[in-house]
Scaffold this motif. Structure first.
Motif, PDB file in Angstrom:
ATOM      1  N   GLU A  26       0.826  -1.205   0.000  1.00  0.00           N
ATOM      2  CA  GLU A  26       0.000   0.000   0.000  1.00  0.00           C
ATOM      3  C   GLU A  26       0.865   1.262   0.000  1.00  0.00           C
ATOM      4  O   GLU A  26       0.589   2.207  -0.742  1.00  0.00           O
ATOM      5  N   VAL A  27       1.919   1.276   0.811  1.00  0.00           N
ATOM      6  CA  VAL A  27       2.806   2.442   0.866  1.00  0.00           C
ATOM      7  C   VAL A  27       3.558   2.581  -0.449  1.00  0.00           C
ATOM      8  O   VAL A  27       3.715   3.688  -0.979  1.00  0.00           O
ATOM      9  N   SER A  28       3.996   1.467  -0.996  1.00  0.00           N
ATOM     10  CA  SER A  28       4.692   1.477  -2.281  1.00  0.00           C
ATOM     11  C   SER A  28       3.824   2.101  -3.368  1.00  0.00           C
ATOM     12  O   SER A  28       4.290   2.941  -4.141  1.00  0.00           O
ATOM     13  N   LYS A  29       2.553   1.700  -3.421  1.00  0.00           N
ATOM     14  CA  LYS A  29       1.632   2.259  -4.411  1.00  0.00           C
ATOM     15  C   LYS A  29       1.359   3.734  -4.137  1.00  0.00           C
ATOM     16  O   LYS A  29       1.346   4.555  -5.055  1.00  0.00           O
ATOM     17  N   LYS A  30       1.147   4.081  -2.877  1.00  0.00           N
ATOM     18  CA  LYS A  30       0.812   5.460  -2.518  1.00  0.00           C
ATOM     19  C   LYS A  30       1.951   6.422  -2.875  1.00  0.00           C
ATOM     20  O   LYS A  30       1.714   7.517  -3.361  1.00  0.00           O
ATOM     21  N   LEU A  31       3.189   6.000  -2.612  1.00  0.00           N
ATOM     22  CA  LEU A  31       4.337   6.864  -2.862  1.00  0.00           C
ATOM     23  C   LEU A  31       4.936   6.658  -4.250  1.00  0.00           C
ATOM     24  O   LEU A  31       5.864   7.368  -4.641  1.00  0.00           O
ATOM     25  N   ASN A  32       4.414   5.675  -4.972  1.00  0.00           N
ATOM     26  CA  ASN A  32       4.880   5.364  -6.322  1.00  0.00           C
ATOM     27  C   ASN A  32       6.379   5.047  -6.330  1.00  0.00           C
ATOM     28  O   ASN A  32       7.148   5.594  -7.125  1.00  0.00           O
ATOM     29  N   VAL A  33       6.785   4.193  -5.392  1.00  0.00           N
ATOM     30  CA  VAL A  33       8.170   3.733  -5.313  1.00  0.00           C
ATOM     31  C   VAL A  33       8.166   2.209  -5.224  1.00  0.00           C
ATOM     32  O   VAL A  33       7.159   1.598  -4.882  1.00  0.00           O
ATOM     33  N   SER A  34       9.313   1.620  -5.508  1.00  0.00           N
ATOM     34  CA  SER A  34       9.416   0.161  -5.451  1.00  0.00           C
ATOM     35  C   SER A  34       9.533  -0.318  -4.009  1.00  0.00           C
ATOM     36  O   SER A  34       9.853   0.458  -3.098  1.00  0.00           O
ATOM     37  N   LEU A  35       9.309  -1.614  -3.828  1.00  0.00           N
ATOM     38  CA  LEU A  35       9.474  -2.217  -2.507  1.00  0.00           C
ATOM     39  C   LEU A  35      10.937  -2.130  -2.067  1.00  0.00           C
ATOM     40  O   LEU A  35      11.229  -1.961  -0.892  1.00  0.00           O
ATOM     41  N   ARG A  36      11.847  -2.229  -3.017  1.00  0.00           N
ATOM     42  CA  ARG A  36      13.273  -2.113  -2.713  1.00  0.00           C
ATOM     43  C   ARG A  36      13.609  -0.715  -2.207  1.00  0.00           C
ATOM     44  O   ARG A  36      14.413  -0.553  -1.280  1.00  0.00           O
ATOM     45  N   THR A  37      12.991   0.313  -2.785  1.00  0.00           N
ATOM     46  CA  THR A  37      13.211   1.685  -2.320  1.00  0.00           C
ATOM     47  C   THR A  37      12.704   1.844  -0.898  1.00  0.00           C
ATOM     48  O   THR A  37      13.368   2.462  -0.059  1.00  0.00           O
ATOM     49  N   LEU A  38      11.548   1.268  -0.597  1.00  0.00           N
ATOM     50  CA  LEU A  38      11.029   1.317   0.777  1.00  0.00           C
ATOM     51  C   LEU A  38      12.010   0.651   1.741  1.00  0.00           C
ATOM     52  O   LEU A  38      12.244   1.154   2.842  1.00  0.00           O
ATOM     53  N   GLN A  39      12.580  -0.479   1.321  1.00  0.00           N
ATOM     54  CA  GLN A  39      13.545  -1.164   2.176  1.00  0.00           C
ATOM     55  C   GLN A  39      14.764  -0.277   2.422  1.00  0.00           C
ATOM     56  O   GLN A  39      15.253  -0.173   3.546  1.00  0.00           O
ATOM     57  N   GLU A  40      15.232   0.394   1.393  1.00  0.00           N
ATOM     58  CA  GLU A  40      16.374   1.297   1.547  1.00  0.00           C
ATOM     59  C   GLU A  40      16.031   2.445   2.492  1.00  0.00           C
ATOM     60  O   GLU A  40      16.839   2.831   3.352  1.00  0.00           O
ATOM     61  N   TRP A  41      14.826   3.002   2.372  1.00  0.00           N
ATOM     62  CA  TRP A  41      14.396   4.088   3.249  1.00  0.00           C
ATOM     63  C   TRP A  41      14.303   3.615   4.698  1.00  0.00           C
ATOM     64  O   TRP A  41      14.636   4.356   5.608  1.00  0.00           O
ATOM     65  N   ARG A  42      13.851   2.375   4.904  1.00  0.00           N
ATOM     66  CA  ARG A  42      13.816   1.815   6.265  1.00  0.00           C
ATOM     67  C   ARG A  42      15.230   1.642   6.802  1.00  0.00           C
ATOM     68  O   ARG A  42      15.530   2.007   7.936  1.00  0.00           O
ATOM     69  N   ASP A  43      16.112   1.084   5.978  1.00  0.00           N
ATOM     70  CA  ASP A  43      17.499   0.819   6.389  1.00  0.00           C
ATOM     71  C   ASP A  43      18.248   2.097   6.749  1.00  0.00           C
ATOM     72  O   ASP A  43      19.104   2.086   7.627  1.00  0.00           O
ATOM     73  N   THR A  44      17.933   3.195   6.056  1.00  0.00           N
ATOM     74  CA  THR A  44      18.626   4.465   6.314  1.00  0.00           C
ATOM     75  C   THR A  44      17.901   5.326   7.344  1.00  0.00           C
ATOM     76  O   THR A  44      18.371   6.410   7.674  1.00  0.00           O
ATOM     77  N   GLY A  45      16.756   4.860   7.827  1.00  0.00           N
ATOM     78  CA  GLY A  45      16.028   5.600   8.855  1.00  0.00           C
ATOM     79  C   GLY A  45      15.172   6.729   8.320  1.00  0.00           C
ATOM     80  O   GLY A  45      14.683   7.554   9.084  1.00  0.00           O
ATOM     81  N   LEU A  46      14.965   6.784   7.015  1.00  0.00           N
ATOM     82  CA  LEU A  46      14.153   7.857   6.428  1.00  0.00           C
ATOM     83  C   LEU A  46      12.672   7.697   6.762  1.00  0.00           C
ATOM     84  O   LEU A  46      11.968   8.679   6.983  1.00  0.00           O
ATOM     85  N   ILE A  47      12.224   6.448   6.841  1.00  0.00           N
ATOM     86  CA  ILE A  47      10.795   6.196   7.025  1.00  0.00           C
ATOM     87  C   ILE A  47      10.582   5.298   8.252  1.00  0.00           C
ATOM     88  O   ILE A  47      11.222   4.258   8.377  1.00  0.00           O
ATOM     89  N   PRO A  48       9.727   5.715   9.180  1.00  0.00           N
ATOM     90  CA  PRO A  48       9.460   4.874  10.354  1.00  0.00           C
ATOM     91  C   PRO A  48       8.568   3.683   9.985  1.00  0.00           C
ATOM     92  O   PRO A  48       7.754   3.771   9.068  1.00  0.00           O
ATOM     93  N   PHE A  49       8.741   2.590  10.705  1.00  0.00           N
ATOM     94  CA  PHE A  49       7.958   1.387  10.417  1.00  0.00           C
ATOM     95  C   PHE A  49       7.845   0.524  11.667  1.00  0.00           C
ATOM     96  O   PHE A  49       8.537   0.741  12.661  1.00  0.00           O
ATOM     97  N   ILE A  50       6.962  -0.457  11.587  1.00  0.00           N
ATOM     98  CA  ILE A  50       6.770  -1.442  12.648  1.00  0.00           C
ATOM     99  C   ILE A  50       7.015  -2.803  12.015  1.00  0.00           C
ATOM    100  O   ILE A  50       6.495  -3.087  10.928  1.00  0.00           O
ATOM    101  N   GLN A  51       7.805  -3.641  12.683  1.00  0.00           N
ATOM    102  CA  GLN A  51       8.051  -4.982  12.175  1.00  0.00           C
ATOM    103  C   GLN A  51       7.699  -6.001  13.255  1.00  0.00           C
ATOM    104  O   GLN A  51       8.207  -5.939  14.370  1.00  0.00           O
ATOM    105  N   ILE A  52       6.809  -6.907  12.895  1.00  0.00           N
ATOM    106  CA  ILE A  52       6.401  -7.983  13.793  1.00  0.00           C
ATOM    107  C   ILE A  52       6.554  -9.298  13.040  1.00  0.00           C
ATOM    108  O   ILE A  52       5.847  -9.525  12.054  1.00  0.00           O
ATOM    109  N   LYS A  53       7.506 -10.110  13.493  1.00  0.00           N
ATOM    110  CA  LYS A  53       7.771 -11.413  12.867  1.00  0.00           C
ATOM    111  C   LYS A  53       7.899 -11.318  11.350  1.00  0.00           C
ATOM    112  O   LYS A  53       7.273 -12.073  10.615  1.00  0.00           O
ATOM    113  N   GLY A  54       8.659 -10.372  10.877  1.00  0.00           N
ATOM    114  CA  GLY A  54       8.914 -10.241   9.445  1.00  0.00           C
ATOM    115  C   GLY A  54       7.874  -9.442   8.689  1.00  0.00           C
ATOM    116  O   GLY A  54       8.099  -9.052   7.552  1.00  0.00           O
ATOM    117  N   LYS A  55       6.724  -9.199   9.280  1.00  0.00           N
ATOM    118  CA  LYS A  55       5.676  -8.399   8.636  1.00  0.00           C
ATOM    119  C   LYS A  55       5.945  -6.936   8.937  1.00  0.00           C
ATOM    120  O   LYS A  55       6.113  -6.544  10.093  1.00  0.00           O
TER     121      LYS A  55
END
Length: 77
Positions: A26-55
């Motif tokens: 949903e976030v990928s579609k909303k921001l028009n970015v790839s899932l890989r870009t979201l992962q990079e943003w998470r890894d660099t701390g640009l975007i906050p997220f919640i992770q529960i058992k891999g989800k």
């Protein structure tokens, strides 16, 4: 009328304490970015997220804040 109700039920996402949560897709579609870009943003701390058992999920309010933070007004009229 039945089609309208089916559409509402299909797209309904429950809220938790008034907060709506979004999936990776949903976030990928909303921001028009790839899932890989979201992962990079998470890894660099640009975007906050919640992770529960891999989800991974995101708060709608955090996504809105991110968009507002990176919003630039047009300086041309």
């Amino acid at each position: 009328m039945l089609n309208g109700i089916e559409s509402i039920v299909k797209h309904y996402k429950p809220h938790l304490n008034g907060e709506r949560f979004l999936s990776n897709h949903e976030v990928s579609k909303k921001l028009n970015v790839s899932l890989r870009t979201l992962q990079e943003w998470r890894d660099t701390g640009l975007i906050p997220f919640i992770q529960i058992k891999g989800k991974i999920i995101y708060r709608q309010s955090d996504i809105d804040k991110l968009l507002q933070k990176h919003y630039f007004e047009s300086w041309k009229e």
